[in-house]
Design a protein around this motif. Structure first.
Motif, mmCIF file in Angstrom:
data_model
loop_
_atom_site.group_PDB
_atom_site.id
_atom_site.type_symbol
_atom_site.label_atom_id
_atom_site.label_comp_id
_atom_site.label_asym_id
_atom_site.label_seq_id
_atom_site.Cartn_x
_atom_site.Cartn_y
_atom_site.Cartn_z
ATOM 1 N N LEU A 143 39.415 31.581 40.599
ATOM 2 C CA LEU A 143 39.805 31.962 39.457
ATOM 3 C C LEU A 143 39.749 33.400 39.459
ATOM 4 C CD1 LEU A 143 39.007 29.339 36.858
ATOM 5 C CD2 LEU A 143 40.863 29.309 38.557
ATOM 6 N N GLY A 144 40.715 34.026 38.860
ATOM 7 C CA GLY A 144 40.426 35.723 38.762
ATOM 8 C C GLY A 144 40.917 36.093 37.264
ATOM 9 N N LEU A 145 40.383 36.986 36.645
ATOM 10 C CA LEU A 145 40.616 37.613 35.267
ATOM 11 C C LEU A 145 41.079 38.840 35.791
ATOM 12 C CD1 LEU A 145 40.594 38.141 32.220
ATOM 13 C CD2 LEU A 145 38.428 38.645 32.660
ATOM 14 N N TYR A 146 42.368 39.297 35.471
ATOM 15 C CA TYR A 146 43.231 40.353 35.568
ATOM 16 C C TYR A 146 43.570 41.028 34.175
ATOM 17 C CZ TYR A 146 43.008 38.516 40.048
ATOM 18 O OH TYR A 146 42.307 38.024 41.348
ATOM 19 N N TYR A 147 43.570 42.357 34.204
ATOM 20 C CA TYR A 147 43.906 42.770 32.721
ATOM 21 C C TYR A 147 44.445 44.108 32.746
ATOM 22 C CZ TYR A 147 39.305 44.843 34.071
ATOM 23 O OH TYR A 147 38.334 45.421 34.687
ATOM 24 N N GLY A 148 44.891 44.458 31.509
ATOM 25 C CA GLY A 148 45.509 45.758 31.371
ATOM 26 C C GLY A 148 45.703 46.279 30.007
ATOM 27 N N PRO A 149 45.959 47.440 29.854
ATOM 28 C CA PRO A 149 46.002 47.835 28.226
ATOM 29 C C PRO A 149 46.929 47.180 27.646
ATOM 30 C CG PRO A 149 46.273 49.738 29.960
ATOM 31 C CD PRO A 149 46.487 48.637 30.697
ATOM 32 N N SER A 150 47.032 46.950 26.308
ATOM 33 C CA SER A 150 47.587 46.138 25.268
ATOM 34 C C SER A 150 49.103 46.815 25.246
ATOM 35 C CB SER A 150 47.111 45.994 24.056
ATOM 36 O OG SER A 150 45.933 45.135 24.009
ATOM 37 N N ALA A 151 48.972 48.351 25.197
ATOM 38 C CA ALA A 151 50.291 48.865 25.245
ATOM 39 C C ALA A 151 51.262 48.764 26.352
ATOM 40 C CB ALA A 151 49.954 50.190 25.116
ATOM 41 N N SER A 152 50.799 48.785 27.390
ATOM 42 C CA SER A 152 51.702 48.743 28.584
ATOM 43 C C SER A 152 51.661 47.301 29.299
ATOM 44 C CB SER A 152 51.212 49.633 29.525
ATOM 45 O OG SER A 152 49.989 49.491 30.210
ATOM 46 N N GLY A 153 50.664 46.431 28.886
ATOM 47 C CA GLY A 153 50.828 44.998 29.554
ATOM 48 C C GLY A 153 49.914 44.823 30.579
ATOM 49 N N CYS A 154 50.028 43.607 31.302
ATOM 50 C CA CYS A 154 48.961 43.730 32.459
ATOM 51 C C CYS A 154 49.767 43.615 33.649
ATOM 52 C CB CYS A 154 48.348 42.124 32.230
ATOM 53 S SG CYS A 154 47.235 41.821 33.496
ATOM 54 N N GLU A 155 49.900 44.830 34.467
ATOM 55 C CA GLU A 155 50.456 44.968 35.701
ATOM 56 C C GLU A 155 49.893 44.321 36.698
ATOM 57 O OE1 GLU A 155 53.477 46.007 38.275
ATOM 58 O OE2 GLU A 155 53.603 46.262 36.183
ATOM 59 N N SER A 156 48.627 44.190 36.659
ATOM 60 C CA SER A 156 47.781 43.646 37.767
ATOM 61 C C SER A 156 47.952 42.119 37.711
ATOM 62 C CB SER A 156 46.235 44.003 37.711
ATOM 63 O OG SER A 156 45.891 43.622 36.436
ATOM 64 N N CYS A 157 48.530 41.780 36.622
ATOM 65 C CA CYS A 157 48.703 39.986 36.444
ATOM 66 C C CYS A 157 49.814 39.910 37.148
ATOM 67 C CB CYS A 157 48.589 39.582 34.993
ATOM 68 S SG CYS A 157 47.107 39.938 34.066
ATOM 69 N N ARG A 158 50.795 40.666 37.049
ATOM 70 C CA ARG A 158 52.231 40.318 37.565
ATOM 71 C C ARG A 158 52.034 40.485 39.274
ATOM 72 N NH1 ARG A 158 53.764 42.634 32.829
ATOM 73 N NH2 ARG A 158 53.692 44.751 33.444
ATOM 74 N N THR A 159 51.118 41.523 39.436
ATOM 75 C CA THR A 159 51.075 41.910 41.175
ATOM 76 C C THR A 159 50.260 40.530 41.866
ATOM 77 O OG1 THR A 159 50.937 44.192 40.649
ATOM 78 C CG2 THR A 159 50.078 43.322 42.658
ATOM 79 N N VAL A 160 49.269 40.021 41.155
ATOM 80 C CA VAL A 160 48.563 38.941 41.596
ATOM 81 C C VAL A 160 49.531 37.849 42.096
ATOM 82 C CG1 VAL A 160 46.689 37.294 41.189
ATOM 83 C CG2 VAL A 160 46.301 39.735 40.854
ATOM 84 N N ILE A 161 50.213 37.557 40.970
ATOM 85 C CA ILE A 161 51.172 36.307 40.950
ATOM 86 C C ILE A 161 52.122 36.365 41.947
ATOM 87 C CG2 ILE A 161 53.097 35.038 39.836
ATOM 88 C CD1 ILE A 161 50.202 34.426 38.850
ATOM 89 N N GLN A 162 52.868 37.714 42.265
ATOM 90 C CA GLN A 162 53.635 37.933 43.382
ATOM 91 C C GLN A 162 53.056 37.882 44.623
ATOM 92 O OE1 GLN A 162 55.324 42.025 42.479
ATOM 93 N NE2 GLN A 162 56.717 40.996 40.884
ATOM 94 N N LYS A 163 51.939 38.217 44.786
ATOM 95 C CA LYS A 163 51.273 38.499 46.122
ATOM 96 C C LYS A 163 50.580 37.188 46.556
ATOM 97 C CE LYS A 163 50.308 43.393 46.459
ATOM 98 N NZ LYS A 163 49.247 44.452 46.683
ATOM 99 N N ASN A 164 50.517 36.304 45.547
ATOM 100 C CA ASN A 164 49.697 35.119 46.034
ATOM 101 C C ASN A 164 50.468 33.681 45.367
ATOM 102 O OD1 ASN A 164 46.967 35.525 46.802
ATOM 103 N ND2 ASN A 164 47.197 36.733 44.793
#
Length: 186
Positions: A143-164
């Motif tokens: 399991l992984g916790l991915y996060y980003g600023p509330s204003a711009s959203g979680c870019e790393s979350c989208r990237t992880v889903i796309q790459k895995n």
């Protein structure tokens, strides 16, 4: 002449003893002929001549019913004890590292394990889940916790889903100016 005969007799006796010893030891160690006289050794000879090793599953226990018909009894499989994971951290980065580390050790060993009852609190930097054994494969490796600023959203979350491919968002949370997701990585 008597001394010559004695040395010849001693030589013959040594040859006879050596020959007898040879046959005594080779008979005991010759497994290819011992099965003919000892049926219990047949398995030894056969198993030594095989070129592949096969492991057979353990046989089910059987019981004889009153009418002399064998009835199979199910073998009790060990039950999986659910594993609770409760993590408190000083920062969101520390929380992400702890979630990855603890779940990777558990999930990577069994493809049938799946997290349930997931709670993510980004205000308190805490995480909770229960890992249970499912009837179908989840194939999570961590399991992984991915996060980003509330204003711009979680870019790393989208990237992880796309790459895995096949990875799943299991929980989301907001807090301390951040948005985050716990993702089951496959």
């Amino acid at each position: 002449m008597l001394k010559k005969n004695i040395s010849i007799l001693i030589g013959i006796a040594v040859v006879i003893i050596a020959t007898a010893a040879y046959f005594m030891f080779t008979k005991k160690n010759d497994k290819s002929t011992s099965w003919r006289t000892d049926p219990a050794k047949v398995d030894i000879v056969v198993s030594e001549n095989r070129h592949t090793v096969e492991t057979l599953p353990p046989a089910n226990t059987t019981a004889v019913a009153a009418d002399s018909v064998a009835v199979e009894q199910p073998v009790d499989e060990p039950t999986f004890q659910p594993i609770e994971i409760n993590i408190q951290a000083s920062s969101i980065g520390d929380l992400a590292n702890k979630i990855k580390g603890k779940t990777e050790v558990i999930l990577s060993n069994n493809p049938y394990l799946s997290p349930t009852s997931i709670k993510l609190d980004l205000q308190k930097n805490s995480f909770y889940c229960v890992i249970n054994q499912a009837s179908q494969k989840s194939n999570f490796v961590k399991l992984g916790l991915y996060y980003g600023p509330s204003a711009s959203g979680c870019e790393s979350c989208r990237t992880v889903i796309q790459k895995n491919p096949g990875s799943v968002v299991l929980a989301s949370g907001n807090g301390n100016g951040l948005v985050g997701q716990v993702i089951g990585i496959k």
